[in-house]
Motif scaffolding. Structure first.
Motif, PDB file in Angstrom:
ATOM      1  N   GLN A 339       0.828  -1.207   0.000  1.00 24.68           N
ATOM      2  CA  GLN A 339       0.000   0.000   0.000  1.00 24.68           C
ATOM      3  C   GLN A 339       0.866   1.262   0.000  1.00 24.68           C
ATOM      4  N   ILE A 340       1.975   1.208   0.716  1.00 25.67           N
ATOM      5  CA  ILE A 340       2.894   2.356   0.737  1.00 25.67           C
ATOM      6  C   ILE A 340       3.369   2.683  -0.668  1.00 25.67           C
ATOM      7  N   LEU A 341       3.686   1.632  -1.439  1.00 28.10           N
ATOM      8  CA  LEU A 341       4.164   1.845  -2.802  1.00 28.10           C
ATOM      9  C   LEU A 341       3.025   2.310  -3.711  1.00 28.10           C
ATOM     10  N   ALA A 342       1.861   1.667  -3.591  1.00 26.55           N
ATOM     11  CA  ALA A 342       0.738   1.995  -4.475  1.00 26.55           C
ATOM     12  C   ALA A 342       0.225   3.404  -4.239  1.00 26.55           C
ATOM     13  N   LEU A 461       3.451  -2.944  -7.841  1.00 30.27           N
ATOM     14  CA  LEU A 461       3.336  -1.778  -8.720  1.00 30.27           C
ATOM     15  C   LEU A 461       2.049  -1.790  -9.539  1.00 30.27           C
ATOM     16  N   GLU A 462       1.378  -2.956  -9.602  1.00 32.82           N
ATOM     17  CA  GLU A 462       0.047  -2.981 -10.204  1.00 32.82           C
ATOM     18  C   GLU A 462      -0.926  -2.126  -9.393  1.00 32.82           C
ATOM     19  N   GLY A 463      -0.690  -2.068  -8.080  1.00 29.70           N
ATOM     20  CA  GLY A 463      -1.588  -1.335  -7.191  1.00 29.70           C
ATOM     21  C   GLY A 463      -1.644   0.153  -7.477  1.00 29.70           C
ATOM     22  N   VAL A 464      -0.635   0.686  -8.180  1.00 32.75           N
ATOM     23  CA  VAL A 464      -0.620   2.113  -8.520  1.00 32.75           C
ATOM     24  C   VAL A 464      -1.819   2.454  -9.402  1.00 32.75           C
ATOM     25  N   PHE A 465      -2.354   1.449 -10.149  1.00 36.88           N
ATOM     26  CA  PHE A 465      -3.477   1.677 -11.058  1.00 36.88           C
ATOM     27  C   PHE A 465      -4.830   1.303 -10.437  1.00 36.88           C
ATOM     28  N   ASP A 466      -4.808   0.819  -9.184  1.00 32.65           N
ATOM     29  CA  ASP A 466      -6.066   0.511  -8.505  1.00 32.65           C
ATOM     30  C   ASP A 466      -6.802   1.803  -8.146  1.00 32.65           C
ATOM     31  N   THR A 467      -8.019   1.652  -7.636  1.00 36.77           N
ATOM     32  CA  THR A 467      -8.850   2.826  -7.328  1.00 36.77           C
ATOM     33  C   THR A 467      -8.213   3.740  -6.296  1.00 36.77           C
ATOM     34  N   THR A 468      -7.372   3.186  -5.408  1.00 42.26           N
ATOM     35  CA  THR A 468      -6.712   4.017  -4.390  1.00 42.26           C
ATOM     36  C   THR A 468      -5.294   4.404  -4.786  1.00 42.26           C
ATOM     37  N   GLY A 469      -4.842   3.938  -5.949  1.00 42.80           N
ATOM     38  CA  GLY A 469      -3.478   4.226  -6.378  1.00 42.80           C
ATOM     39  C   GLY A 469      -3.339   5.613  -6.974  1.00 42.80           C
ATOM     40  N   THR A 470      -2.098   6.026  -7.192  1.00 46.33           N
ATOM     41  CA  THR A 470      -1.830   7.389  -7.659  1.00 46.33           C
ATOM     42  C   THR A 470      -2.011   7.555  -9.168  1.00 46.33           C
ATOM     43  N   ALA A 471      -2.257   6.462  -9.890  1.00 48.12           N
ATOM     44  CA  ALA A 471      -2.518   6.557 -11.332  1.00 48.12           C
ATOM     45  C   ALA A 471      -3.811   5.818 -11.659  1.00 48.12           C
ATOM     46  N   SER A 472      -4.794   5.951 -10.794  1.00 44.18           N
ATOM     47  CA  SER A 472      -6.031   5.174 -10.900  1.00 44.18           C
ATOM     48  C   SER A 472      -6.837   5.478 -12.159  1.00 44.18           C
ATOM     49  N   GLU A 473      -6.643   6.661 -12.758  1.00 41.17           N
ATOM     50  CA  GLU A 473      -7.440   7.031 -13.927  1.00 41.17           C
ATOM     51  C   GLU A 473      -6.887   6.477 -15.242  1.00 41.17           C
ATOM     52  N   VAL A 474      -5.699   5.885 -15.202  1.00 42.80           N
ATOM     53  CA  VAL A 474      -5.083   5.362 -16.426  1.00 42.80           C
ATOM     54  C   VAL A 474      -5.468   3.894 -16.591  1.00 42.80           C
ATOM     55  N   LYS A 475      -6.111   3.600 -17.718  1.00 40.20           N
ATOM     56  CA  LYS A 475      -6.517   2.224 -18.019  1.00 40.20           C
ATOM     57  C   LYS A 475      -6.250   1.934 -19.486  1.00 40.20           C
ATOM     58  N   ILE A 476      -5.871   0.690 -19.780  1.00 38.78           N
ATOM     59  CA  ILE A 476      -5.791   0.206 -21.154  1.00 38.78           C
ATOM     60  C   ILE A 476      -6.579  -1.090 -21.189  1.00 38.78           C
ATOM     61  N   PRO A 477      -7.767  -1.086 -21.783  1.00 43.09           N
ATOM     62  CA  PRO A 477      -8.623  -2.280 -21.768  1.00 43.09           C
ATOM     63  C   PRO A 477      -7.883  -3.530 -22.241  1.00 43.09           C
TER      64      PRO A 477
END
Length: 557
Positions: A339-342, A461-477
């Motif tokens: 979580q600290i990293l994400a 580092l996958e967690g960075v793209f989760d809803t609580t991560g710092t890049a949550s708005e970036v998605k590639i379907p």
């Protein structure tokens, strides 16, 4: 009386005839050799024949830099009978104002110069039209003309050549010795008349063309990357930006883009001067939170933490006289290492660094290659700035684990993340695949972290793209992504303190997350209106990665 005068005239005549004969004998014997040499020098010349410079192409053979036959147009000023009339005829062929050509000729004549260039690197078709004019005092000197068919594409990477055809920047400079080839020699015999028309032309030494340089660069990916950076530039008005696309398994560079761009065919028109730099290798900056992955990698390797180790995290942490705040959070939390990293916790990264210890932290920073060049085959690479362990102060471990107090290049960060992506080996990045028919840029690797540690990091580092991560708005379907945001303050050169208005926004990531085939790094220097890596650099990462994954037909996971 008359006879006496006639005698004197005959005597004078014979004296002059004797002097002339002696003079002729002197020139024929004593000075004969030097005069003959002077005549040969004026009528016979041995000229250099420039070798065709090697072509630079992308990985698919798309031409990025080519050379064609050209001529330098010169004047012998004292032979030009009418500078104004001559300039009038030359101006449309040289694509220069008549007044400029006239002034060049007149100024050179005033300085008693016997030679002056009017134009250099004129394409052979136009140069032949100049020759057809047969203007007295105007001559042609064979050379080659370097052009860049894609104009702006990869211009800072490709570099440039000077009017003499010598590489002075970028790959043109770095590989000048193989691109230049070997010049030939040409013997020209001219008549003794005023026009000095050639009687014979013979190549005494045939020029050897330069070798072809094939890059790992992909023109389509490079173009899209530059387009995305252009959008970032238009939106956030930064001082500069750079992006790197790499195959983390091999170190091949598929794109190295810089903004602002320059026109490779008119590099002197670029402004400001820093736009000529390849920022991917020359620009150093404090990496900020992107460096937290290195902090965690070392702590995992030293078994100081696991991905599930929990930490109580207040919103601030103080060490001696230095206090660090969380960027957004104001309440205490209990976070795991993952979580600290994400969520990019500053306090959490510092606690992990303290658990790792100064000595071990410094060791892992060195193992990841920071503080020395990556060895990429691009010129001008900086080593960055990393304080040695002996220079650590009491507050070093409140700065360094969060990417402050040390400087890196974008290429160093991309290379470090490539090691996480490929299973733990540090791969030398490279942009040249072949020189002539010879393959180069072979894989050079060094084990940095274990495969299991690299896998743990990729999952975190996958967690960075989760809803609580710092890049949550970036998605590639269809694709799972992994990466890290960074938002770092810059040092104010006036106060020597961290600035409240000057930041670097960055992002480094790869895909597919668990078995990465592509890595993209984006660094934006001093963006305006928004400063955060998650909102400035991460969307650019998403745009570049989305295009490259589909273009290379990398299947979704």
């Amino acid at each position: 009386m008359i006879q006496r005068r006639i005698g004197l005239l005959f005597a004078l005549f014979f004296c002059l005839l004797g002097v002339a004969g002696a003079r002729a004998a002197y020139f024929a014997t004593v000075k004969g050799g030097s005069l003959k040499q002077a005549a040969v020098t004026q009528q016979v010349s041995l000229d250099d024949v420039p070798a065709p410079r090697g072509t630079i192409v992308d990985r698919e053979g798309v031409e990025l830099a080519v050379s064609g036959a050209a001529d330098n147009i010169f004047a012998t000023p004292y032979q030009v009978e009418n500078p104004e009339a001559t300039a009038h005829k030359l101006a449309p062929l040289l694509k220069k104002p008549e007044a400029e050509i006239t002034q060049t000729i007149v100024t050179a004549e005033g300085k008693h110069s016997g030679f002056v260039y009017l134009a250099r690197g004129v394409p052979s078709t136009r140069a032949q039209k100049v020759a057809d004019l047969k203007l007295t005092g105007i001559g042609l000197e064979p050379t080659t003309n370097r052009t860049y068919p894609r104009d702006w594409l990869a211009s800072q990477v490709l570099g440039s050549v000077n009017p003499d055809g010598k590489g002075i920047a970028g790959l043109e400079y770095r590989f000048d010795d193989v691109l230049h080839g070997v010049d030939g020699k040409r013997r020209i015999v001219k008549d003794g008349g005023a026009e000095q028309e050639p009687l014979s032309i013979k190549d005494t030494k045939v020029a050897e063309p330069g070798k072809r340089l094939q890059l790992s660069l992909d023109a389509a990916i490079q173009a899209r990357t530059e387009e995305v950076l252009g959008n970032v530039g238009a939106t956030y008005k930064p001082k500069g930006a750079t992006a790197i696309v790499m195959d983390p398994r091999t170190g091949e560079l598929l794109a190295v883009a810089n903004w602002p761009r320059i026109d490779a065919n008119a590099p002197l028109s670029a402004s400001p001067s820093y736009s000529h730099d390849d920022r991917a290798v020359s620009h150093i900056y404090e990496p900020g939170s992107t460096f937290k992955a290195v902090t965690v990698a070392g702590a995992l390797s030293e078994k100081a933490v696991t991905p599930d180790t929990k930490f109580d995290l207040p919103p601030t942490i103080t060490l001696y006289d230095r206090t660090v705040h969380e960027s957004h959070r104001t309440a205490p939390v209990n976070f795991t290492t993952a979580q600290i990293l994400a969520q990019s916790s500053n306090v959490g990264a510092i606690k992990i660094g303290l658990a790792e210890g100064q000595k071990n932290f410094a060791k892992w920073v060195d193992r990841f290659g920071f503080g020395r060049p990556t060895g990429v085959d691009l010129p001008g690479e900086s080593s960055g700035i990393v304080p040695p362990l002996a220079k650590y102060s009491g507050t070093s471990m409140i700065n360094l684990p969060i990417g402050q107090g040390l400087s890196v290049t974008p290429m160093q960060m991309a290379t470090a993340y490539a090691a996480i992506a490929n299973g733990g080996t540090l791969v030398r990045p490279h942009i040249v695949n072949r020189i002539g028919s010879k393959a180069v840029g072979g894989l050079r690797t060094k084990r940095v972290i274990s495969g299991s540690t690299a896998l743990q990091l990729r999952k975190m580092l996958e967690g960075v793209f989760d809803t609580t991560g710092t890049a949550s708005e970036v998605k590639i379907p269809g694709y799972k992504l992994a990466g890290k945001t960074g938002t770092s303050q810059k040092i104010d050169p006036v106060t020597g303190e961290y600035s409240d208005s000057r930041y670097v926004a960055s992002f480094v990531g790869f895909a597919p997350a668990l078995h990465p085939k592509l890595l993209v790094s984006v660094m934006v220097d001093e963006p305006q209106s928004d400063i955060y890596g998650g909102t400035v650099a991460a969307p650019a990462f998403g745009d570049i990665m989305s295009f490259a994954l589909k273009y290379l037909k990398i299947p979704p996971n």
